[in-house]
Design a protein around this motif. Structure first.
Motif, mmCIF file in Angstrom:
data_model
loop_
_atom_site.group_PDB
_atom_site.id
_atom_site.type_symbol
_atom_site.label_atom_id
_atom_site.label_comp_id
_atom_site.label_asym_id
_atom_site.label_seq_id
_atom_site.Cartn_x
_atom_site.Cartn_y
_atom_site.Cartn_z
ATOM 1 N N ARG A 1 32.710 1.889 -38.068
ATOM 2 C CA ARG A 1 33.289 2.229 -36.769
ATOM 3 C C ARG A 1 34.799 2.025 -36.745
ATOM 4 O O ARG A 1 35.510 2.714 -36.011
ATOM 5 C CB ARG A 1 32.613 1.398 -35.676
ATOM 6 C CG ARG A 1 31.182 1.843 -35.410
ATOM 7 C CD ARG A 1 30.490 0.964 -34.397
ATOM 8 N NE ARG A 1 29.163 1.480 -34.074
ATOM 9 C CZ ARG A 1 28.256 0.842 -33.358
ATOM 10 N NH1 ARG A 1 28.546 -0.374 -32.868
ATOM 11 N NH2 ARG A 1 27.073 1.382 -33.112
ATOM 12 N N LYS B 1 25.692 8.788 -42.509
ATOM 13 C CA LYS B 1 24.531 9.437 -41.896
ATOM 14 C C LYS B 1 23.230 8.815 -42.409
ATOM 15 O O LYS B 1 22.282 8.629 -41.647
ATOM 16 C CB LYS B 1 24.559 10.940 -42.175
ATOM 17 C CG LYS B 1 25.654 11.680 -41.408
ATOM 18 C CD LYS B 1 25.614 13.173 -41.685
ATOM 19 C CE LYS B 1 26.703 13.884 -40.888
ATOM 20 N NZ LYS B 1 26.700 15.344 -41.120
ATOM 21 N N ASN C 1 23.188 5.215 -40.804
ATOM 22 C CA ASN C 1 22.924 5.248 -39.376
ATOM 23 C C ASN C 1 21.512 5.737 -39.065
ATOM 24 O O ASN C 1 20.869 5.260 -38.128
ATOM 25 C CB ASN C 1 23.955 6.145 -38.674
ATOM 26 C CG ASN C 1 23.942 5.970 -37.174
ATOM 27 O OD1 ASN C 1 23.927 4.858 -36.661
ATOM 28 N ND2 ASN C 1 23.943 7.084 -36.454
ATOM 29 N N THR D 1 18.894 3.363 -37.061
ATOM 30 C CA THR D 1 18.304 3.910 -35.839
ATOM 31 C C THR D 1 16.788 3.958 -35.948
ATOM 32 O O THR D 1 16.072 3.602 -35.003
ATOM 33 C CB THR D 1 18.842 5.327 -35.566
ATOM 34 O OG1 THR D 1 20.264 5.288 -35.425
ATOM 35 C CG2 THR D 1 18.236 5.915 -34.297
ATOM 36 N N SER E 1 19.660 8.098 -26.853
ATOM 37 C CA SER E 1 21.041 7.702 -27.115
ATOM 38 C C SER E 1 21.457 7.857 -28.581
ATOM 39 O O SER E 1 22.630 7.638 -28.905
ATOM 40 C CB SER E 1 21.263 6.247 -26.684
ATOM 41 O OG SER E 1 20.441 5.364 -27.436
ATOM 42 N N TYR E 2 20.536 8.227 -29.453
ATOM 43 C CA TYR E 2 20.918 8.348 -30.864
ATOM 44 C C TYR E 2 21.872 9.530 -31.048
ATOM 45 O O TYR E 2 21.890 10.477 -30.246
ATOM 46 C CB TYR E 2 19.682 8.516 -31.756
ATOM 47 C CG TYR E 2 19.224 9.933 -31.914
ATOM 48 C CD1 TYR E 2 19.617 10.683 -33.015
ATOM 49 C CD2 TYR E 2 18.406 10.547 -30.965
ATOM 50 C CE1 TYR E 2 19.216 12.005 -33.172
ATOM 51 C CE2 TYR E 2 18.002 11.850 -31.105
ATOM 52 C CZ TYR E 2 18.404 12.582 -32.214
ATOM 53 O OH TYR E 2 18.011 13.887 -32.363
ATOM 54 N N SER E 3 22.676 9.488 -32.095
ATOM 55 C CA SER E 3 23.690 10.522 -32.332
ATOM 56 C C SER E 3 23.198 11.575 -33.311
ATOM 57 O O SER E 3 22.921 11.274 -34.472
ATOM 58 C CB SER E 3 24.975 9.880 -32.888
ATOM 59 O OG SER E 3 25.888 10.869 -33.306
ATOM 60 N N LYS E 4 23.072 12.803 -32.842
ATOM 61 C CA LYS E 4 22.687 13.898 -33.735
ATOM 62 C C LYS E 4 23.776 14.150 -34.775
ATOM 63 O O LYS E 4 23.482 14.491 -35.922
ATOM 64 C CB LYS E 4 22.440 15.172 -32.929
ATOM 65 C CG LYS E 4 21.212 15.134 -32.057
ATOM 66 C CD LYS E 4 20.995 16.471 -31.357
ATOM 67 C CE LYS E 4 19.756 16.437 -30.470
ATOM 68 N NZ LYS E 4 19.520 17.732 -29.792
ATOM 69 N N LYS E 5 25.017 13.974 -34.337
ATOM 70 C CA LYS E 5 26.154 14.237 -35.231
ATOM 71 C C LYS E 5 26.170 13.266 -36.409
ATOM 72 O O LYS E 5 26.561 13.636 -37.520
ATOM 73 C CB LYS E 5 27.460 14.128 -34.444
ATOM 74 C CG LYS E 5 28.709 14.340 -35.290
ATOM 75 C CD LYS E 5 29.963 14.204 -34.452
ATOM 76 C CE LYS E 5 31.219 14.370 -35.308
ATOM 77 N NZ LYS E 5 32.466 14.203 -34.505
ATOM 78 N N HIS E 6 25.760 12.027 -36.165
ATOM 79 C CA HIS E 6 25.884 10.988 -37.180
ATOM 80 C C HIS E 6 24.554 10.569 -37.797
ATOM 81 O O HIS E 6 24.416 9.450 -38.294
ATOM 82 C CB HIS E 6 26.602 9.775 -36.580
ATOM 83 C CG HIS E 6 28.014 10.048 -36.196
ATOM 84 N ND1 HIS E 6 28.527 9.711 -34.962
ATOM 85 C CD2 HIS E 6 29.012 10.670 -36.869
ATOM 86 C CE1 HIS E 6 29.796 10.080 -34.893
ATOM 87 N NE2 HIS E 6 30.104 10.660 -36.042
ATOM 88 N N THR E 7 23.563 11.459 -37.728
ATOM 89 C CA THR E 7 22.298 11.208 -38.418
ATOM 90 C C THR E 7 22.003 12.380 -39.345
ATOM 91 O O THR E 7 22.666 13.414 -39.293
ATOM 92 C CB THR E 7 21.138 11.017 -37.423
ATOM 93 O OG1 THR E 7 21.172 12.055 -36.429
ATOM 94 C CG2 THR E 7 21.234 9.677 -36.727
#
Length: 226
Positions: free
Chosen positions: A62, A74, A77, A81, A155-161
């Motif tokens: 971060r 990715k 994370n 997650t 709340s999980y991030s599609k961009k960062h998974t």
């Protein structure tokens, strides 16, 4: 209500497919994934804690925004997650089992007191609670655990998974969690989904209004031409 109907009202979340997906994630979390996957039951999963270095690693990512766009992050994370959500589902299942065991204990006590289970307690066995307004702590424990799992899902991030993380992992768990949330009348739509639905309804209303106006105009034009 009978103890065996608790599982009907609140089907435990099946997360075997999600666990298999987790096992296939490579990268920095490999050792943690191996340890978590080796756990024997939901109680152990619920109590599982990541090693301290996982938090340190997340903080490093971060602080370096560029590193968050890497495949390594990715993988990292996605693993963190997935473990977080699986732990949450394990806690939800344990809450369901606890409510079932509570009713089972009552049944055993009633049997010991030689109740006529076929007649005297008919209303008890067939009682169907309104879960949404229940103040029973054991019931609220299920509700809170379901909401917690829902929050993780939303709340999980599609961009960062990883690619297809939603399809191959999230969706194998999502609908079971949402089904339990619906038992408590908990809203499962995200703000974006509600906004999109509202926008669609407004657009539909506008189209319907324009169509009605056009119909009246066409009718009036035909009438004046007679």
């Amino acid at each position: 209500m009978r103890s065996d109907t608790v599982i009907i009202h609140f089907p435990p979340v099946r997360f075997q497919k999600g666990l298999e997906y987790l096992k296939g994630i490579t990268g920095p979390m490999t050792s943690v994934i191996r340890d978590f996957s080796a756990l024997k039951d939901e109680q152990q999963m619920a109590n599982f804690k990541n090693p301290s270095w996982v938090s340190d690693k997340m903080r490093e990512y971060r602080e370096d925004r560029d590193s968050m766009n890497t495949n390594e992050f990715k993988n990292f994370n996605s693993a963190t997650t997935a473990i977080y959500l699986l732990k949450s589902c394990a806690k939800l299942n344990l809450a369901i089992y606890a409510l079932r065991d509570k009713y089972r204990k009552e049944e055993i006590e009633m049997a010991k007191n030689k109740y006529n289970l076929a007649n005297d307690t008919y209303s008890y066995w067939n009682y169907n609670p309104n879960w949404a307004i229940s103040t029973d702590e054991d019931v609220l424990r299920i509700r809170n655990a379901a909401v917690k799992a829902m929050d993780i899902i939303q709340s999980y991030s599609k961009k960062h998974t990883l690619p297809n993380f939603e399809q191959d992992f999230i969706n194998t768990i999502k609908y079971s969690v949402y089904g339990i949330c619906h038992r408590f009348s908990v809203e499962t739509r995200t703000l974006t989904e509600k906004a999109t639905e509202t926008g669609g309804n407004i657009l539909g209303s506008i189209v319907a209004f324009v169509f009605i106006c056009f119909s009246f105009w066409l009718f009036a034009k035909c009438a004046t031409s007679l």
